[in-house]
Design a protein around this motif. Structure first.
Motif, PDB file in Angstrom:
ATOM      1  N   GLY A  88      36.077 -28.692 -17.602  1.00 37.01           N
ATOM      2  CA  GLY A  88      35.683 -28.209 -16.280  1.00 37.01           C
ATOM      3  C   GLY A  88      36.123 -29.190 -15.204  1.00 37.01           C
ATOM      4  N   ALA A  89      36.079 -30.485 -15.534  1.00 37.42           N
ATOM      5  CA  ALA A  89      36.444 -31.521 -14.548  1.00 37.42           C
ATOM      6  C   ALA A  89      37.902 -31.384 -14.123  1.00 37.42           C
ATOM      7  CB  ALA A  89      36.200 -32.907 -15.139  1.00 37.42           C
ATOM      8  N   LEU A  90      38.788 -31.121 -15.092  1.00 38.15           N
ATOM      9  CA  LEU A  90      40.215 -30.992 -14.737  1.00 38.15           C
ATOM     10  C   LEU A  90      40.441 -29.717 -13.935  1.00 38.15           C
ATOM     11  CD1 LEU A  90      43.172 -31.820 -14.802  1.00 38.15           C
ATOM     12  CD2 LEU A  90      43.364 -30.824 -17.100  1.00 38.15           C
TER      13      LEU A  90
ATOM     14  N   LEU B  76      41.918 -29.642 -10.178  1.00 41.62           N
ATOM     15  CA  LEU B  76      43.123 -28.866  -9.844  1.00 41.62           C
ATOM     16  C   LEU B  76      42.818 -27.918  -8.686  1.00 41.62           C
ATOM     17  CD1 LEU B  76      44.277 -28.047 -13.487  1.00 41.62           C
ATOM     18  CD2 LEU B  76      45.673 -29.291 -11.812  1.00 41.62           C
ATOM     19  N   ASP B  77      41.639 -27.275  -8.731  1.00 41.61           N
ATOM     20  CA  ASP B  77      41.270 -26.292  -7.707  1.00 41.61           C
ATOM     21  C   ASP B  77      41.140 -26.902  -6.313  1.00 41.61           C
ATOM     22  OD1 ASP B  77      41.173 -24.344  -9.666  1.00 41.61           O
ATOM     23  OD2 ASP B  77      38.987 -24.326  -9.845  1.00 41.61           O
ATOM     24  N   TYR B  78      40.831 -28.179  -6.232  1.00 42.60           N
ATOM     25  CA  TYR B  78      40.633 -28.838  -4.936  1.00 42.60           C
ATOM     26  C   TYR B  78      41.874 -28.796  -4.048  1.00 42.60           C
ATOM     27  CZ  TYR B  78      36.013 -30.988  -4.696  1.00 42.60           C
ATOM     28  OH  TYR B  78      34.670 -31.193  -4.541  1.00 42.60           O
TER      29      TYR B  78
ATOM     30  N   GLY C  66      51.213 -22.717 -13.503  1.00 38.20           N
ATOM     31  CA  GLY C  66      52.134 -21.719 -12.949  1.00 38.20           C
ATOM     32  C   GLY C  66      51.674 -21.260 -11.573  1.00 38.20           C
ATOM     33  N   GLU C  67      50.375 -21.020 -11.444  1.00 39.77           N
ATOM     34  CA  GLU C  67      49.820 -20.576 -10.160  1.00 39.77           C
ATOM     35  C   GLU C  67      49.955 -21.657  -9.092  1.00 39.77           C
ATOM     36  OE1 GLU C  67      49.044 -17.890  -8.913  1.00 39.77           O
ATOM     37  OE2 GLU C  67      47.879 -18.438  -7.139  1.00 39.77           O
ATOM     38  N   LEU C  68      49.943 -22.931  -9.522  1.00 41.55           N
ATOM     39  CA  LEU C  68      50.040 -24.048  -8.576  1.00 41.55           C
ATOM     40  C   LEU C  68      51.483 -24.494  -8.346  1.00 41.55           C
ATOM     41  CD1 LEU C  68      46.952 -26.140  -9.717  1.00 41.55           C
ATOM     42  CD2 LEU C  68      47.212 -24.919  -7.558  1.00 41.55           C
ATOM     43  N   LEU C  69      52.447 -23.711  -8.843  1.00 39.68           N
ATOM     44  CA  LEU C  69      53.875 -24.045  -8.710  1.00 39.68           C
ATOM     45  C   LEU C  69      54.199 -25.407  -9.304  1.00 39.68           C
ATOM     46  CD1 LEU C  69      54.874 -22.813  -5.125  1.00 39.68           C
ATOM     47  CD2 LEU C  69      55.396 -21.742  -7.301  1.00 39.68           C
ATOM     48  N   VAL C  70      53.576 -25.691 -10.425  1.00 34.72           N
ATOM     49  CA  VAL C  70      53.928 -26.903 -11.172  1.00 34.72           C
ATOM     50  C   VAL C  70      54.735 -26.448 -12.384  1.00 34.72           C
ATOM     51  CG1 VAL C  70      53.081 -28.890 -12.492  1.00 34.72           C
ATOM     52  CG2 VAL C  70      51.851 -28.141 -10.439  1.00 34.72           C
TER      53      VAL C  70
END
Ligand SMILES: Cc1cc2nc3c(=O)[nH]c(=O)nc-3n(C[C@H](O)[C@H](O)[C@H](O)COP(=O)(O)O)c2cc1C
Length: 196
Positions: A102-104, A108-110, A142-146
């Motif tokens: 959950g921490a990762l 990432l969501d931040y 993928g959603e974060l364009l990484v």
């Protein structure tokens, strides 16, 4: 400074930026007693020997990020700054209930732009090498364009750790880390050009 000096100076500067990549090694777990610092330190030691980038351990626990939108996120600015500085990442991923921690996910969501158009490798561990967590992470990245690379060092809790807690990687795993970095470095270099 003359024209050619200026030109030469500029070329040098450009060369430094091209080769001086910043790669963040992100520790995905934050719980007390976690093994991720041992795995991260091993990856950094192998990576530093290559001399092809500035490798930095980034410990999510240092930023004390509450669940997104809950509580005062005093570490959020520093979190944004350290991720923005990186050209690529190696995620140290541990399997929790067949997924990432959950921490990762929260960390990432931040952020959004700070992750965009960068490359990443994944080093995971778990009973089946953290494979299920890794596949979940690939979808999120993928959603974060990484752009996550193909080679994936997968460490077994049974054969790369003693008593599941003391990290003693099999020799062959070091090759896998280097093969993963052989893919992360050129992709990080290439993606840098489209962020400028
Ligand atoms: C909440 C929790 C759930 C876990 N679920 C899994 C799992 O689904 N699959 C697995 O292979 N290991 C699982 N494990 C074992 C972890 O992969 C192992 O404890 C690992 O050391 C955790 O990483 P950390 O020490 O960096 O926190 C779980 C551990 C925890 C704490």
């Amino acid at each position: 400074m003359g024209f050619f000096d200026k030109l030469f100076g500029r070329q040098q500067e450009e060369e430094t930026t091209m080769t001086n990549l910043n790669i963040g090694i992100v520790l995905g777990s934050t719980r007390e007693g976690r093994v991720s610092p041992q795995v991260g330190a091993w990856v950094k030691e192998l990576a530093d020997k290559r001399g092809d980038a500035n490798y930095t351990i980034i410990d999510i626990a240092d930023y004390k990020l509450p669940l997104l939108g809950e509580g005062e996120a005093t570490g959020a600015v520093a979190w944004s700054e350290i991720i923005a500085k990186q050209d690529g990442f190696v995620f140290i991923v541990q399997e929790y209930n067949h997924s990432i921690t959950g921490a990762l996910k929260n960390a990432l969501d931040y952020l959004r732009e700070e992750w965009n158009n960068k490359a990443a490798g994944i080093v995971s561990y778990g009973s089946v090498g953290g494979a299920r967590a890794t596949e979940h992470l690939r979808g999120i990245l993928g959603e974060l364009l990484v752009a996550d690379v193909r080679v994936h060092p997968a460490l077994s809790l049974f054969t790369d750790f003693e008593n599941y807690t003391e990290f003693k990687p099999a020799e062959v795993q070091a090759n896998s880390v280097n093969e993963m970095l052989d893919q992360v470095i050129p992709w990080s270099t290439a993606l840098k050009t489209i962020r400028q």
